[in-house]
Write a protein that holds these residues in place. Structure first.
Motif, mmCIF file in Angstrom:
data_model
loop_
_atom_site.group_PDB
_atom_site.id
_atom_site.type_symbol
_atom_site.label_atom_id
_atom_site.label_comp_id
_atom_site.label_asym_id
_atom_site.label_seq_id
_atom_site.Cartn_x
_atom_site.Cartn_y
_atom_site.Cartn_z
ATOM 1 N N UNK A 244 -2.005 154.798 -0.320
ATOM 2 C CA UNK A 244 -2.585 153.653 -1.036
ATOM 3 C C UNK A 244 -1.893 153.383 -2.367
ATOM 4 N N UNK A 245 -0.578 153.660 -2.406
ATOM 5 C CA UNK A 245 0.182 153.363 -3.612
ATOM 6 C C UNK A 245 0.077 154.390 -4.723
ATOM 7 N N UNK A 246 -0.528 155.552 -4.460
ATOM 8 C CA UNK A 246 -0.683 156.570 -5.501
ATOM 9 C C UNK A 246 0.659 157.041 -6.082
ATOM 10 N N UNK A 247 1.715 157.225 -5.271
ATOM 11 C CA UNK A 247 2.996 157.618 -5.881
ATOM 12 C C UNK A 247 3.482 156.610 -6.926
ATOM 13 N N UNK A 248 3.210 155.315 -6.688
ATOM 14 C CA UNK A 248 3.621 154.291 -7.656
ATOM 15 C C UNK A 248 2.831 154.413 -8.948
ATOM 16 N N UNK A 249 1.553 154.737 -8.855
ATOM 17 C CA UNK A 249 0.740 154.908 -10.058
ATOM 18 C C UNK A 249 1.234 156.096 -10.878
ATOM 19 N N UNK A 250 1.545 157.182 -10.194
ATOM 20 C CA UNK A 250 2.079 158.360 -10.882
ATOM 21 C C UNK A 250 3.433 158.033 -11.492
ATOM 22 N N UNK A 251 4.246 157.277 -10.767
ATOM 23 C CA UNK A 251 5.552 156.877 -11.279
ATOM 24 C C UNK A 251 5.396 156.025 -12.543
ATOM 25 N N UNK A 252 4.445 155.102 -12.542
ATOM 26 C CA UNK A 252 4.220 154.246 -13.711
ATOM 27 C C UNK A 252 3.769 155.068 -14.916
ATOM 28 N N UNK A 253 2.856 156.011 -14.695
ATOM 29 C CA UNK A 253 2.393 156.869 -15.791
ATOM 30 C C UNK A 253 3.539 157.728 -16.319
ATOM 31 N N UNK A 254 4.360 158.221 -15.411
ATOM 32 C CA UNK A 254 5.509 159.032 -15.816
ATOM 33 C C UNK A 254 6.499 158.205 -16.626
ATOM 34 N N UNK A 255 6.667 156.962 -16.237
ATOM 35 C CA UNK A 255 7.573 156.075 -16.964
ATOM 36 C C UNK A 255 7.107 155.899 -18.404
ATOM 37 N N UNK A 256 5.821 155.679 -18.589
ATOM 38 C CA UNK A 256 5.294 155.523 -19.937
ATOM 39 C C UNK A 256 5.510 156.760 -20.785
ATOM 40 N N UNK A 257 5.238 157.941 -20.225
ATOM 41 C CA UNK A 257 5.438 159.178 -20.969
ATOM 42 C C UNK A 257 6.920 159.458 -21.202
ATOM 43 N N UNK A 258 7.770 159.045 -20.257
ATOM 44 C CA UNK A 258 9.213 159.235 -20.407
ATOM 45 C C UNK A 258 9.765 158.387 -21.540
ATOM 46 N N UNK A 259 9.271 157.165 -21.648
ATOM 47 C CA UNK A 259 9.697 156.318 -22.760
ATOM 48 C C UNK A 259 9.361 156.976 -24.095
#
Length: 404
Positions: A244-259
């Motif tokens: 249900x798109x959970x990997x994308x949500x984790x990817x988005x959160x990771x992107x924010x923390x990576x920035x």
């Protein structure tokens, strides 16, 4: 660093494969190599090398390199983020590598991949600083500290690195340990999502509290990249609509923390040296991190499958020796010839020598060393299994679990 062989069924087929809930998934079939990851690995290594040669090695050049190479200064300083690309690739490949393997098999694959070239580099650095007049980047270690460096665990004992670039290997080892512990429970899509979400949350807690133990274990400044790489692998393996798109949500959160992590790291360097000597504006950092994530998403979705040149397999393989050796090469060449050669010819010569030496190390040390060490370690791992044959059944994790 890890192999980039694709294992498993096509994404939709894997996602739809039947099996018991929570049970480890069946052993996948080895598939075609992801050559695009070899290309990205070399880009990351070259970026780090360009950063060190053209932006960071003031002690070797005698002045700030960005003043010697002003035309590329705003680009070369961003090469510092090549390590972040390495971490993203590692997250992707390590999850692919561990899936279905036992902890012992995973440990063997990682040790065989990391140690031969690393041992050679540590010995070379020891000889260089003990028996030559080279002084640039001298770690000033005792013989015992060099021996401890051979374990790659020197940071755990408060001992300095034989080469500055070794700091990232300590980060990688802690990542491997977390993944190895996680694999004991059996790796499935659902468990991956729980593990990644929990790690991301704990990394955030570590960042907010700055608790020493939490920082050591959960690595808040590096974890988002590893987790993002793992999310990209799940998208690649199970398809973009998995869970249900959970990997994308984790990817988005990771992107924010990576920035945040990248801005803090680069910002710290700017604050230390000054923007004049390290012209890396925040918006440029955001652009580079976004590009890095976009490239890994392209890999996950198959958008880089057109990259098929087989020579990239060798190019990808030599990136690990290149990463380990390039600073040492510069310590020898740049101080020796900076009064005789103009900056650009000397920088290009140093890059060429580093790449050629890295290929030779890969060809004559790393590749045969990996085969030798993998054979010895595999025999050690299998010996207890043979000893148990004929007694009580020995239960092992099922499934194929195959840095970089």
């Amino acid at each position: 660093m890890a192999d980039t062989t694709l294992s498993g069924l096509p994404g939709r087929a894997r996602a739809a494969a039947p099996g018991r809930r929570g049970a480890p998934e069946p052993r996948p079939v080895k598939g075609p190599r992801l050559i695009e990851l070899d290309a990205l690995r070399f880009i990351a290594a070259f970026a780090v090398m360009a950063f060190h040669y053209l932006a960071a090695s003031r002690s070797l050049w005698g002045e700030h390199p960005t003043e010697l190479f002003p035309s590329v200064a705003r680009l070369s300083v961003l090469g510092i983020l090549g390590v972040e690309l390495f971490f993203l690739i590692s997250g992707f490949v390590i999850l692919m590598s561990v899936w279905g393997r036992t902890v012992g098999e995973f440990a063997v694959s990682r040790a065989a991949r990391l140690y031969p070239a690393y041992w050679f580099t540590v010995v070379l650095i020891f000889i260089l600083y003990r028996f030559s007049g080279v002084t640039g980047f001298d770690p000033k270690l005792s013989a015992g500290e060099y021996l401890l460096n051979l374990t790659m665990l020197q940071s755990a004992f408060g001992v300095g690195h034989a080469a500055g670039v070794f700091w990232s290997l300590w980060v990688e080892l802690r990542f491997y340990l977390l993944v190895g512990i996680f694999s004991l429970f059996g790796i499935t899509l659902r468990r991956c999502l729980v593990f990644m979400s929990a790690w991301l949350a704990l990394a955030l807690v570590a960042e907010l509290t700055r608790h020493e133990a939490l920082l050591l274990v959960f690595m808040p400044r590096q974890a988002p990249y590893f987790i993002a790489g793992m999310a990209c692998y799940l998208i690649h393996r199970f398809g973009p609509r998995a869970a249900a798109g959970m990997p994308w949500l984790i990817l988005a959160a990771s992107f924010g923390m990576s920035l945040y992590a990248a801005l803090e790291r680069v910002g710290g360097r700017v604050k230390l040296i000054g923007f004049r000597h390290f012209p890396a504006p925040p918006e440029a950092v955001v652009v580079v991190i976004t590009l890095i994530f976009a490239l890994m998403i392209a890999v996950a979705l198959g958008g880089l499958r057109w990259v098929r040149w087989r020579g990239l397999v060798t190019v990808g393989a030599l990136t690990y020796p290149l990463y380990l050796l390039h600073q040492t090469v510069s310590a020898v060449l740049i101080p020796s010839y900076r009064d005789d050669l103009a900056p650009w010819p000397l920088a290009l010569l140093t890059m060429a020598v580093a790449i050629v030496l890295s290929y030779l190390v890969y060809r004559f040390v790393d590749a045969p060393g990996q085969r030798w060490l993998r054979g010895r370690l595999t025999a050690l791992v299998r010996r207890p299994r043979r000893a148990r044959r004929g007694g009580a059944p020995h239960l092992t994790q099922s499934g194929e679990a195959s840095v970089p």
